[in-house]
Motif scaffolding. Sequence first.
Motif, PDB file in Angstrom:
ATOM      1  N   SER A 316      50.045   5.360  49.823  1.00  0.00           N
ATOM      2  CA  SER A 316      50.184   4.421  48.705  1.00  0.00           C
ATOM      3  C   SER A 316      49.933   2.990  49.190  1.00  0.00           C
ATOM      4  CB  SER A 316      51.571   4.538  48.070  1.00  0.00           C
ATOM      5  OG  SER A 316      52.593   4.258  49.014  1.00  0.00           O
ATOM      6  N   ILE A 317      50.348   2.666  50.416  1.00  0.00           N
ATOM      7  CA  ILE A 317      50.050   1.347  50.983  1.00  0.00           C
ATOM      8  C   ILE A 317      48.555   1.207  51.239  1.00  0.00           C
ATOM      9  CG2 ILE A 317      50.369  -0.108  53.019  1.00  0.00           C
ATOM     10  CD1 ILE A 317      53.261   0.878  53.142  1.00  0.00           C
ATOM     11  N   VAL A 318      47.922   2.273  51.737  1.00  0.00           N
ATOM     12  CA  VAL A 318      46.472   2.244  51.949  1.00  0.00           C
ATOM     13  C   VAL A 318      45.749   1.948  50.642  1.00  0.00           C
ATOM     14  CG1 VAL A 318      44.470   3.682  52.508  1.00  0.00           C
ATOM     15  CG2 VAL A 318      46.496   3.740  53.974  1.00  0.00           C
ATOM     16  N   ARG A 319      46.141   2.622  49.571  1.00  0.00           N
ATOM     17  CA  ARG A 319      45.496   2.382  48.276  1.00  0.00           C
ATOM     18  C   ARG A 319      45.717   0.948  47.814  1.00  0.00           C
ATOM     19  NH1 ARG A 319      47.595   5.506  43.041  1.00  0.00           N
ATOM     20  NH2 ARG A 319      49.380   4.181  43.552  1.00  0.00           N
ATOM     21  N   ALA A 320      46.937   0.427  47.985  1.00  0.00           N
ATOM     22  CA  ALA A 320      47.228  -0.937  47.564  1.00  0.00           C
ATOM     23  C   ALA A 320      46.412  -1.954  48.364  1.00  0.00           C
ATOM     24  CB  ALA A 320      48.722  -1.222  47.712  1.00  0.00           C
ATOM     25  N   VAL A 321      46.258  -1.718  49.670  1.00  0.00           N
ATOM     26  CA  VAL A 321      45.452  -2.622  50.492  1.00  0.00           C
ATOM     27  C   VAL A 321      43.994  -2.596  50.040  1.00  0.00           C
ATOM     28  CG1 VAL A 321      44.595  -3.067  52.825  1.00  0.00           C
ATOM     29  CG2 VAL A 321      47.003  -2.460  52.471  1.00  0.00           C
ATOM     30  N   CYS A 322      43.480  -1.412  49.760  1.00  0.00           N
ATOM     31  CA  CYS A 322      42.095  -1.304  49.267  1.00  0.00           C
ATOM     32  C   CYS A 322      41.923  -2.040  47.945  1.00  0.00           C
ATOM     33  CB  CYS A 322      41.708   0.166  49.113  1.00  0.00           C
ATOM     34  SG  CYS A 322      41.466   1.047  50.673  1.00  0.00           S
ATOM     35  N   ASP A 323      42.873  -1.873  47.028  1.00  0.00           N
ATOM     36  CA  ASP A 323      42.796  -2.574  45.747  1.00  0.00           C
ATOM     37  C   ASP A 323      42.816  -4.084  45.954  1.00  0.00           C
ATOM     38  OD1 ASP A 323      42.729  -0.172  44.426  1.00  0.00           O
ATOM     39  OD2 ASP A 323      44.860  -0.161  43.912  1.00  0.00           O
ATOM     40  N   ALA A 324      43.676  -4.555  46.847  1.00  0.00           N
ATOM     41  CA  ALA A 324      43.782  -5.992  47.087  1.00  0.00           C
ATOM     42  C   ALA A 324      42.498  -6.568  47.668  1.00  0.00           C
ATOM     43  CB  ALA A 324      44.956  -6.285  48.022  1.00  0.00           C
ATOM     44  N   HIS A 325      41.715  -5.749  48.369  1.00  0.00           N
ATOM     45  CA  HIS A 325      40.472  -6.215  48.980  1.00  0.00           C
ATOM     46  C   HIS A 325      39.243  -5.835  48.161  1.00  0.00           C
ATOM     47  CE1 HIS A 325      43.183  -6.645  52.411  1.00  0.00           C
ATOM     48  NE2 HIS A 325      42.296  -7.437  52.950  1.00  0.00           N
TER      49      HIS A 325
END
Length: 363
Positions: A316-325
């Motif tokens: 879920s953190i990986v997905r959030a980081v991808c969304d933020a970038h």
Amino acid sequence: MTVYTPHEGRFKLTLRLRMAALAGALLLVVGAVLVLFAWLLVTDERILVYGAVALVAVAATGVAGGYLIASHSLRPLRRVTATAQRLSGDSLDARMNYSGPDDEVAELAATFDAMLDRIAVAFDSQKRFVANASHELRTPLAVMRTEIDVTLSDPDADLTEYKRMAGVVRDASTRANALIEGLLLLARTEAQAGRRLTRKAHADLAAGVAAALSAVQPEIRRIGIEVESDLRPAPVVGDAALLDRLAGNLIENAVRYNSLGGRLWVRTGCDAAHAWLVVGNTGFEVPPGDVPAMFEPFRRGGRERTGARGSGLGLSIVRAVCDAHGGTVGAEAREEGGLEVTVRLPLAALTPVLTGTATVPRR
């Protein structure tokens, strides 16, 4: 013409009254022009008298008719207002279910229902997240309290027993601390999704992967995992700490859920528009239908994370980081067991594409 609304404590010129007044004014102006035109043609004073009476009647009829038509046309809007006023955390299942003509009002009602669907999904997700977070935090706290109570209540407990208790408490506190740090990181990252990152710098996904692999070397050697890496330049622009955490979470998951003597492969590179990172591992079989749920907090393979290894926040953190970038992440379950995750982020602007560029390999 105004209407007094007691619940607001002030006079309010409603849309219905404005539409009715507009209809009456339009009829009055048109009628006045027609009467004046007729008088100019005939020059009979009676036309002005009769015309004035007719104008008053027509204007009154226009106002009344406009009010009735506006009331009928705006009835769906009143339903929207009433539905919105009834909404609460326990009544998010309310919907318009409009069945009138396919016009602007129908479009508004459909948009309103779609918005409620999204709100309900987000609300349920938040409730599930809070419940799972509470459970995950209660578990280590309960372990610590039980160990302390049991040890203190034992009159024969010696130094060895107290050391054992201290070790259990330390491990439980470490788990709780990791969970809290994960929650804070997830909240920080999701807050930046869709907005400008607070920190930006040139980075390379390959460098983050190399650091992550170095950090898990002891565990890799303990389990006997065979590591295959092909780290080509993958230049991006973003928050270096978040990008390092992205690579770290993927590598840690690939080790944690691997099998004894299994394999782990990591590849980075870029194409004309994106830098990419691929992390794959052997391990237990994951049903393909469970893959999307793995990116939800506290879930693994579509199942709730209750007592499983790790905090359950990695993907879920990986997905959030991808969304933020402004990037994407996807995963594919392997028939032989295990998972392969692919991250794509926008290629760093004004950065030349370095040699060794290749397309994302398929396993």
